[in-house]
Design an enzyme around this catalytic site. Structure first.
Site: not given
Length: 811
Positions: A472-473, A476, A495
Site C-alpha cells: 500500500h505504501e 503511494h 488512498e
C-alpha cells in the site's frame, strides 16, 4: 482579527497566497533538542513571482483545447468571491520597534498567543480576518502569507544573495537580488547539483534588512516597506523560528525501547507546525535540509540521498538531505531517534544496486517521450532507472524490534518493490527508507518521498498484514506523491488507488497463480465490503462524499488560498470511506475495461501525469477514451461523479455486484462458521455419539471474515470462545485478526481474555480506537474501568487526534 474555528465542524484553512508568489525551494538549517522538545533554526525560502497557472503542462492545455467548455471549467480554477480585506491591514504606519504602531481603530495584537514571541526583535502588522487578498492594491504594500501554526517566529529578514562569492557565474545581473533568485530557480535540470550548491551558499549569506511580520493561529504574514507587488517583494527571505513542544505537526515521544524520539506526521494540519510554508498542493517545491542532533541519534528525512552523519564537536552530528523533484511541502517528513539499521543477513548483487548508479548526479538522461511536468531530473527519462526493479532500501527500527524486522519485514521488501515495478513501471524515487515508528503512531503506515513509516502492528503474526501494508505504501510513490491531488478533498485519488494496487502488488510479490490471486482479491473485496457497510452506517452522510466540493473542486480564492473540508474534525482521520469507495470504484472500472487493458492504461496514465497534480476528471476522461464504445454504456464522467464521488452511501452498481460475489475462500469460511455455530449450541455435557468438529486451517484474511461472522451471533459461550482461541492461536495472529478477536471478547464479556484487549490497546494504538467505544457501549463497570485504565496509561504518549476521540468516548 484572528480566525477562530470550531474543530468539530470547520474546515482547515490553507492561507498562503500562492496565486501571487510561489516558493520554489526551501533550505532548512535546524537543531533538534530533546531536553526542551524544540526544533530551532532557520528556513530560507526562494520565490518565483507570477500567476501559478501561466506554466500549465502541455498535456493539460491539449486536453482543454480538445474538450468541451464544461470539462475545462473543472480543470481551470476560477476566482471565487472572498471578503474584502480591511485596508487598514496594510497600513504603512508600522515601526521597527518592539511593538506594533496601529492605525486608527485597530487594536494592538502583539500580545496574542503566537504573535511576536521575541518582542525585542519582532516587528509586525495587525492581521485581518482572512488576510489573503494580497495582490497589488495601488499604494498598499504586498503581503506575503505563509501557512504557519504552533510556531514561535523570532525574526524575518531579506537575504543578500548578491553577496555570495561566485554568484556572477550564472547570472546576468549580479547586483539585482531578485533577478539572481529568478535565474537560480530557473536553472535547467542537468545543473541540479550546481543549483543546490548555490541554494546552500545563498542560505548562508548575510541579511540585508529585517522584514515586518505578524502571526495568527493559521498564518505568518510578512511585508517589506515599499514593496507594492509580488515582483518587488524579496525573492529570498530567511525566517528564524522554533517549534513548540505541543505543535500539532511534531510528535515528541519515546520509542519501544524507551528512548526519546521525534517524528512528523503532517496531519491533521500538515507541516505548518514544523516550518512556515505554502501548504496548498499547487506550491510544488524542492528542498534541502541540514539537521543537527546529539551524536547518538539517527536523522531520517524525505531526501533522495542516503545521508551519513558528519561528526561535529561536543558530541553532536549533522545530517544533510535534499530532493530535486518538486513536491508539495506537506509531503516533507523527518524522524529523529535512536534507530537501529537492519541489514539482510545475505545480500544478493541484485539487491545492492548502488545509489550512485541511478542518482541524478550520474544519470544518463535519454528522453523517452516528453514529460508533462515542470523540469527536474526525472527518472522516467533515465534509461537505467526504467529497468531498475528493486531500488536501494534501508530499514530502521528501535533496537528491541530488530528481530521482528529481520524476520518479517526485510524479506518482503525486494519482492514487493519488484511487483510494483512489474505493474506500473519506473519507480518515481531513487531509494527508500522504511522506519518502524513508535507505538503511538496513529495509522498502520504513511508514505513520504523516499521514506515510509510503518506501525509496529504490521510485524506481528504472519507476513500478510506486513506485506499488504508495505505494498500500500509503495503504491503511494506513484499515487499520492509522484501524482498528487490538486484539491486535497479528493483523497480517493491517493488512498483509493493505493488500496486497489496493494492487492495486485501483493499477489505478484507472492508469485500466486492467476486463480489464487483472484481468490485472494475476491476475499479481500468481501472484507472491504463489510467494512464499507459499517462505515456508511456509522458516519455522517456529508463525510461519505468523495468529492464534497463538487463543481467547485480545485477552485481557490483570488490569492490562491483554499480550505480542506472537515480538515479539523479529529474523527475524519479514522474514517476509511475514501479508501474503500475509491477502491471499489477502481475495481468496478477495471472489471468493465478488463484487467489487462486497465493496467496497461494505468501505466500510460502514470507516464502522462507523473510529477503533476490532477483532479478526478483528468483520470476519468483519459480512462473513458481507452474504453471501447461497446463497453461504455452509462459510463461518463458525469455519471461517475453523480453515482460514486458526489453521493453519500453505497452506489447501486456496487450493491448489485457485491450481492452476487462470493469466492471459494469465502465459501470455506462459511462452512467453518456453520461448524462453530453447531459447537456453540451444544450443551456443556455432550452426548457420547456427538462427534468432534474438525476445523480447517484458515488464512489470516479468512480468520478475519470468520470472526466477523461470529460477531453477528447473539451469544457465544465462554467455552466456545476458549476453544476458538486455542484452535487458531488468536492471541498470536496479526493485528487485524486480534482486533476482531478483541471485539468478540468485549461483546461477550469473556473476562479470561481481557488481557488480550489490554495488550491490544497498548501495543496497537493505530487500530484500537474503535475498541474503546465498544468497551464503553456495553455499560459494564469492569470493561469501562479497563478502558479508562488503558487510556490513562497511554494518554500522554497518544496521538493528539486519537486522544481527543477516545476522551470524548470515555468522559
Amino acid at each position: 482579527m484572528d480566525i477562530k474555528l470550531d474543530p468539530s465542524r470547520d474546515d482547515l484553512p490553507l492561507m498562503a497566497n500562492t496565486s501571487h508568489i510561489l516558493v520554489k525551494h526551501y533550505v532548512l538549517d535546524l537543531d533538534v533538542d530533546f531536553e526542551s522538545q524544540i526544533i530551532e533554526g532557520t528556513i530560507v525560502l526562494f520565490f518565483e513571482s507570477g500567476n501559478r497557472f501561466k506554466k500549465r503542462s502541455s498535456s493539460t492545455e491539449m486536453a482543454c483545447r480538445s474538450e468541451p467548455n464544461e470539462a475545462c471549467k473543472f480543470r481551470m480554477p476560477e476566482p471565487c468571491q472572498i471578503p474584502v480585506t480591511d485596508t487598514k491591514t496594510f497600513s504603512s504606519k508600522i515601526g521597527y520597534n518592539n511593538f506594533v504602531i496601529c492605525g486608527k481603530g485597530e487594536k494592538d495584537t502583539s500580545g496574542k498567543d503566537g504573535n511576536h514571541d521575541n518582542q525585542e526583535q519582532a516587528s509586525g502588522i495587525s492581521s485581518s480576518k482572512y488576510c489573503c487578498d494580497t495582490g497589488n492594491h495601488g499604494s498598499e504594500e504586498f503581503l506575503l502569507v505563509l501557512d504557519c501554526c504552533d510556531l514561535s517566529v523570532l525574526k524575518v529578514e531579506e537575504v543578500d544573495v548578491a553577496a555570495v562569492p561566485g554568484i556572477e557565474k550564472f547570472t546576468r545581473s549580479p547586483k539585482l537580488r531578485n533577478q539572481i533568485v529568478r535565474e537560480l530557480v530557473a536553472l535547467p535540470a542537468d545543473r541540479w547539483r550546481e543549483q543546490l550548491d548555490y541554494y546552500a551558499r545563498c542560505s548562508q549569506a548575510p541579511g540585508c534588512g529585517e522584514l515586518l511580520f505578524d502571526t495568527d493561529t493559521w498564518s505568518l504574514q510578512i511585508r517589506k516597506t515599499g514593496a507594492q507587488t509580488a515582483t518587488d517583494f524579496p525573492h529570498a527571505i530567511r525566517i528564524r523560528y522554533r517549534t513548540k513542544p505541543q505543535g500539532r505537526s511534531v510528535t515528541w515521544t519515546s520509542d519501544q525501547s524507551g528512548r526519546p524520539c521525534v517524528y512528523t506526521v503532517g496531519s491533521p494540519i500538515n507541516n505548518r507546525a514544523l516550518f512556515p510554508c505554502q501548504e496548498p498542493p499547487v506550491a510544488m517545491s524542492t528542498w534541502q535540509a541540514t539537521i543537527r542532533a546529539a551524536a547518538s541519534f539517527v536523522v531520517l528525512m524525505s531526501g533522495e540521498n542516503s545521508a551519513k552523519p558528519t561528526q561535529l564537536q561536543e558530541g553532536y552530528s549533522s545530517w544533510h538531505y535534499y530532493v530535486t523533484m518538486p513536491m508539495p511541502a506537506s509531503t516533507f517528513t523527518i524522524a529523529v531517534g535512536s534507530w537501529t539499521e537492519m541489514k539482510p543477513e545475505i545480500c544478493s548483487s541484485n539487491d545492492l544496486a548502488t545509489e550512485r548508479s541511478f542518482s541524478p548526479s550520474e544519470a544518463d538522461f535519454r528522453y523517452v517521450g516528453v514529460c508533462g511536468h515542470m523540469e527536474y531530473p526525472c527518472r522516467f527519462q533515465n534509461a537505467s532507472a526504467t529497468t531498475q526493479k528493486i531500488i536501494p532500501h534501508r530499514v530502521f527500527a528501535p533496537v528491541c524490534l530488530k528481530g521482528a524486522c529481520q524476520e518479517t519485514l526485510l524479506p518482503l521488501i525486494p519482492p514487493c518493490l519488484s511487483a510494483a515495478h512489474s505493474v506500473l513501471g519506473t519507480h518515481p524515487f531513487s531509494r527508500l527508507d522504511i522506519l518502524i515508528v513508535p507505538a503511538n503512531f496513529s495509522s498502520l503506515g504513511m508514505a513520504s518521498p523516499h521514506i515510509v513509516f510503518l506501525s509496529q502492528s504490521t510485524l506481528t503474526g504472519m507476513s500478510q498484514l506486513c506485506g499488504t501494508r508495505l505494498c500500500h505504501e509503495i503504491a503511494h510513490a506513484w499515487f499520492g506523491l509522484a501524482i498528487g491531488a490538486r484539491d486535497w478533498t479528493e483523497e480517493w485519488l491517493s488512498e483509493g488507488f493505493a488500496t486497489h494496487l496493494e492487492d495486485v502488488f501483493w499477489a505478484k510479490a507472492q508469485q500466486l497463480a492467476p486463480h489464487e490471486a483472484w481468490e485472494q482479491q475476491e476475499l479481500r473485496a468481501c472484507l472491504r465490503w463489510h467494512r464499507l457497510q459499517d462505515e456508511v452506517q456509522n458516519s455522517p452522510e456529508e463525510m461519505q462524499v468523495l468529492r464534497p466540493n463538487k463543481e467547485k473542486t480545485g477552485h481557490v480564492s483570488d490569492s490562491g488560498s483554499s480550505v480542506i473540508r472537515h480538515g479539523l474534525n479529529p474523527e475524519k482521520v479514522f474514517m476509511q470511506v475514501h479508501y474503500l469507495k475509491g477502491y471499489f470504484l477502481l475495481r468496478f472500472l477495471a472489471k468493465r475495461l478488463g484487467e489487462d487493458t486497465y493496467f496497461s492504461f494505468l501505466r500510460k496514465f502514470v507516464h502522462t501525469f507523473h510529477g503533476q497534480l490532477i483532479l478526478s476528471q483528468d483520470f476519468l476522461q483519459m480512462l473513458l477514451e481507452n474504453i471501447p464504445e461497446e463497453k461504455r454504456p452509462e459510463l461518463s464522467v458525469g455519471n461517475i461523479f453523480r453515482d460514486w464521488l458526489e453521493s453519500s452511501g453505497i452506489p447501486q452498481a456496487l450493491r448489485e455486484r457485491q450481492a452476487r460475489a462470493e469466492c471459494g475462500l469465502a465459501r470455506q469460511v462459511s462452512a467453518e462458521v456453520a461448524k462453530w455455530v453447531r459447537v456453540n449450541r451444544r450443551p456443556r455435557k455432550r452426548k457420547r455419539k456427538d462427534r468432534e468438529e474438525v476445523f480447517e486451517k484458515l488464512l489470516p484474511d479468512q480468520l478475519v471474515l470468520l470472526l466477523e461472522h461470529l460477531l453477528e451471533q447473539k451469544t457465544v459461550t465462554a467455552r466456545t470462545l476458549q476453544s476458538l482461541e486455542r484452535t487458531y492461536h488468536l492471541s498470536e495472529q496479526d493485528a487485524e485478526v486480534r482486533h476482531r478477536w478483541c471485539e468478540l471478547v468485549v461483546k461477550h464479556k469473556y473476562t479470561k481474555a481481557y488481557r488480550d484487549v489490554e495488550r491490544f490497546l497498548q501495543e496497537d494504538q493505530a487500530m484500537g480506537i474503535y475498541l474503546y467505544g465498544e468497551l464503553m457501549l456495553g455499560e459494564d463497570p469492569r470493561q469501562q474501568h479497563l478502558a479508562r485504565r488503558c487510556f490513562e496509561l497511554s494518554r500522554e504518549q497518544m496521538d493528539r487526534s486519537s486522544a481527543e476521540v477516545v476522551a470524548e468516548m470515555l468522559f
